[in-house]
Design an enzyme around this catalytic site. Structure first.
Site, PDB file in Angstrom:
ATOM      1  N   HIS A  69       9.900   9.120   7.358  1.00 48.49           N
ATOM      2  CA  HIS A  69      10.861   8.159   6.855  1.00 48.49           C
ATOM      3  C   HIS A  69      11.344   7.021   8.193  1.00 48.49           C
ATOM      4  CE1 HIS A  69      11.585  11.720   4.416  1.00 48.49           C
ATOM      5  NE2 HIS A  69      11.010  10.785   3.429  1.00 48.49           N
ATOM      6  N   HIS A  70      10.511   6.975   9.027  1.00 45.96           N
ATOM      7  CA  HIS A  70      11.080   6.329  10.353  1.00 45.96           C
ATOM      8  C   HIS A  70      11.135   4.901   9.780  1.00 45.96           C
ATOM      9  CE1 HIS A  70       7.002   4.890  10.427  1.00 45.96           C
ATOM     10  NE2 HIS A  70       7.365   3.811  11.140  1.00 45.96           N
ATOM     11  N   LYS A  75       5.436   4.517   1.546  1.00 49.80           N
ATOM     12  CA  LYS A  75       4.270   3.777   0.723  1.00 49.80           C
ATOM     13  C   LYS A  75       3.094   4.305   0.729  1.00 49.80           C
ATOM     14  CE  LYS A  75       3.310  -0.120  -1.366  1.00 49.80           C
ATOM     15  NZ  LYS A  75       2.656   0.750  -2.317  1.00 49.80           N
ATOM     16  N   LYS A  99      -1.360   3.613   9.626  1.00 45.00           N
ATOM     17  CA  LYS A  99      -1.822   2.416   9.161  1.00 45.00           C
ATOM     18  C   LYS A  99      -0.751   1.349   8.997  1.00 45.00           C
ATOM     19  CE  LYS A  99      -4.462   3.477   5.734  1.00 45.00           C
ATOM     20  NZ  LYS A  99      -5.150   3.751   4.212  1.00 45.00           N
ATOM     21  N   ASP A 104       1.677  -3.852  11.069  1.00 40.06           N
ATOM     22  CA  ASP A 104       3.171  -4.275  11.058  1.00 40.06           C
ATOM     23  C   ASP A 104       3.831  -4.504   9.608  1.00 40.06           C
ATOM     24  OD1 ASP A 104       3.953  -4.552  13.737  1.00 40.06           O
ATOM     25  OD2 ASP A 104       2.787  -6.513  13.877  1.00 40.06           O
ATOM     26  N   LYS A 111       1.768   9.655   0.146  1.00 39.54           N
ATOM     27  CA  LYS A 111       0.651   9.777  -0.701  1.00 39.54           C
ATOM     28  C   LYS A 111       0.842  10.682  -1.905  1.00 39.54           C
ATOM     29  CE  LYS A 111      -3.459   8.047  -0.433  1.00 39.54           C
ATOM     30  NZ  LYS A 111      -3.901   6.732   0.256  1.00 39.54           N
ATOM     31  N   SER A 367      -0.017  -4.925  -0.559  1.00 40.43           N
ATOM     32  CA  SER A 367       0.790  -4.409  -1.443  1.00 40.43           C
ATOM     33  C   SER A 367       2.139  -4.644  -0.851  1.00 40.43           C
ATOM     34  CB  SER A 367       0.847  -2.944  -1.180  1.00 40.43           C
ATOM     35  OG  SER A 367       0.143  -2.282  -2.321  1.00 40.43           O
TER      36      SER A 367
HETATM   37  N1  GLU Z   1      -4.234   3.618  -1.420  1.00 38.98           N
HETATM   38  C1  GLU Z   1      -4.491   2.547  -0.571  1.00 38.98           C
HETATM   39  C2  GLU Z   1      -4.483   3.175   1.200  1.00 38.98           C
HETATM   40  O1  GLU Z   1      -4.992   4.376   1.124  1.00 38.98           O
HETATM   41  C3  GLU Z   1      -3.072   1.583  -0.706  1.00 38.98           C
HETATM   42  C4  GLU Z   1      -1.795   2.190  -0.279  1.00 38.98           C
HETATM   43  C5  GLU Z   1      -0.745   1.082  -1.042  1.00 38.98           C
HETATM   44  O2  GLU Z   1      -0.972  -0.191  -1.234  1.00 38.98           O
HETATM   45  O3  GLU Z   1       0.448   1.505  -0.488  1.00 38.98           O
HETATM   46  O4  GLU Z   1      -4.204   2.391   1.849  1.00 38.98           O
END
Ligand code: GLU
Length: 475
Positions: A69-70, A75, A99, A104, A111, A367
């Protein structure tokens, strides 16, 4: 057997990532507690819910994990697979955190997963399960434009993202930002152009950048450039499919493609679009007229090639096959395709591994662009396209007058063109992937880090530490 190993003697997936994290931590001098906080999964939501399938009630197992939650929102994608389990989803959520930091993208990692095999369930029932899962997330405040934003992953795509959005909107009617509750939607439902192919294109940009670095190419005995490089791609889902197309278009030679049912091989190169047509018509890549079949799909990974792209699931390169891998470069399009033991073996062999936490970040990057588009309620390029075209037209007139030369219609078309959404998305993605590559490479050189994976982790952890420090939580 070490405490991190499970009964079968292999490491849990989460422990694999912790191992990579610990290797990187050696290059960072910071209080241990903060590193522990970065490593830990902040929230794990494990659920079971009933869904009526035919005449039977089925109990579905599902997860959403928010690793960090930083930065908010969290996402990460949602996968549908019978292999889904808590350890896997926790690990993939952690990878999302690292990632996002590298490229950035200002999100914490998350997930989700539902333990189903979408290939054996009707689309009506997948819809039922998806909608029920979404309402479970809403109930526990695990989804929302500023809270946690899912996206496609293994076994899911635009269709599922539409259902998630629609369920969210029906329970949160009037929320003007509701579109931003999920990304990877179809363009007609608030998606952004270029999202579908983004991960595959990001993989292509990352590998292309590496192939342009003379020093790195010479270190593995290869020439500079992508043209003529022999490539093997394992997995033809959304990521592998698009990566294969981009590599093929750029002049690389795709010598083998591997799928679940087997692989196909032609040392002179496969015509990727013809293979995809064959796959569409026959439901399998096997028996493609211009290639040899390889029954044991795992064996395709061991063929002689320059670049190997595992683009399917985790742990496909392990201690038992790492020694047989002949590729000089491995580009991790999938999440976690190499186990830590295999990583060490390949490192010793001098293979360049371009790590997942950088290489497959193209999906989440675009995204992010989709999320921004949804919050700004305007398509990219809408405000500036015509303005640019008008300025370019004036500019062209001046050039023609000064040079006393008429520019051809074809050249005019190219110069006059204002940016469309797809142009802006792709240039943002290209820039992100090029910058990410050089930041990792520079850090690797300056700190004398042994490989790109550890350097990528160091870069990522440093950025997360920075944002924790700026939050003022750890004065
Ligand atoms: N599922 C993709 C990943 O592992 C995309 C995640 C996203 O777009 O939030 O990077």
């Amino acid at each position: 057997m070490s405490k991190n190993q499970n009964k079968t003697g292999s490491y849990s997936f989460f422990n694999c990532i912790e191992k990579n994290f610990d290797k990187a931590a050696r290059f960072i001098s910071i209080e241990k507690g903060l590193l522990e906080q970065i490593k830990a999964c902040n929230s794990v939501y494990r659920m079971h819910f009933p869904v009526k399938i035919g005449k039977e009630i089925k109990v579905i197992e599902a997860y959403r994990v928010q690793h960090s939650h930083h930065k908010l929102p969290c996402k990460g994608g949602i996968r549908y697979s019978m292999k889904v389990n808590q350890d896997e989803i926790m690990t993939l959520a952690a990878l999302m955190t690292y990632k996002c930091a590298i490229v950035d993208v200002p999100f914490g990692g998350a997930k989700g997963g539902i333990k189903i095999d979408p290939q054996t369930i009707s689309s009506e029932n997948i819809e039922k399960i998806t909608r029920r899962y979404t309402s479970e997330l809403i109930k526990k405040n695990f989804i929302g434009p500023g809270i946690d934003v899912p996206a496609p992953d293994y076994g899911t795509g635009e269709r599922e993202m539409s259902w998630i959005f629609d369920t969210f909107l029906s329970l949160r009617s009037g929320d003007v930002d509701a579109l931003a509750c999920v990304t990877g939607k179809p363009v007609s439902q608030g998606g952004v152009r270029g999202r579908k192919e983004a991960t595959g294109l990001g993989v292509f940009y990352g590998i292309r950048e590496l192939c342009h670095v003379k020093e790195d190419m010479y270190s593995v005995g290869l020439d500079v450039g992508l043209v003529g490089k022999k490539i093997i791609i394992q997995g033809l889902g959304n990521v592998g499919y698009h990566a294969a197309s981009f590599f093929h278009e750029s002049g690389a030679i795709i010598i083998a493609l591997a799928e679940r049912e087997g692989a196909i091989y032609n040392e002179n190169g496969l015509n990727v679009s013809k293979v995809f047509l064959h796959l569409k018509n026959n439901g399998s890549i096997l028996n493609f007229p211009e290639a040899k079949n390889i029954k044991n799909t795992e064996k395709a990974l061991e063929l002689e090639c320059d670049i190997l792209i595992p683009a399917a699931l985790e742990n496909v390169i392990h201690k038992n096959n790492a020694n047989c891998i002949k590729a000089k470069i491995i580009g991790e399009a999938a999440n976690g395709p190499i186990t830590p033991e295999a990583d060490e073996i390949l490192d010793k062999k001098g293979v360049i591994i371009v790590p997942d936490i950088y290489l497959n970040a193209g999906g989440v990057t675009v995204s992010y662009f989709e999320w921004l588009k949804n919050l700004s309620h305007v398509r990219y390029g809408r405000m500036e396209k015509k303005f640019r075209e008008n300025v370019n037209a004036e500019f062209l007139k001046v050039i023609e007058t000064v040079c006393k030369k008429k520019i051809s219609i074809e050249e005019k078309k190219m110069i006059l063109r204002g940016p469309r959404e797809i142009d802006l998305v792709r240039s943002g993605l290209e820039d992100t992937m090029i910058n990410g590559f050089h930041k990792i490479r520079d850090l690797k050189k300056s700190l004398k880090i042994e490989n790109m994976r550890t350097a990528a982790f160091v870069l990522s952890i440093k950025k997360i530490i920075d944002s924790y420090e700026k939050l003022g939580i750890f004065p």
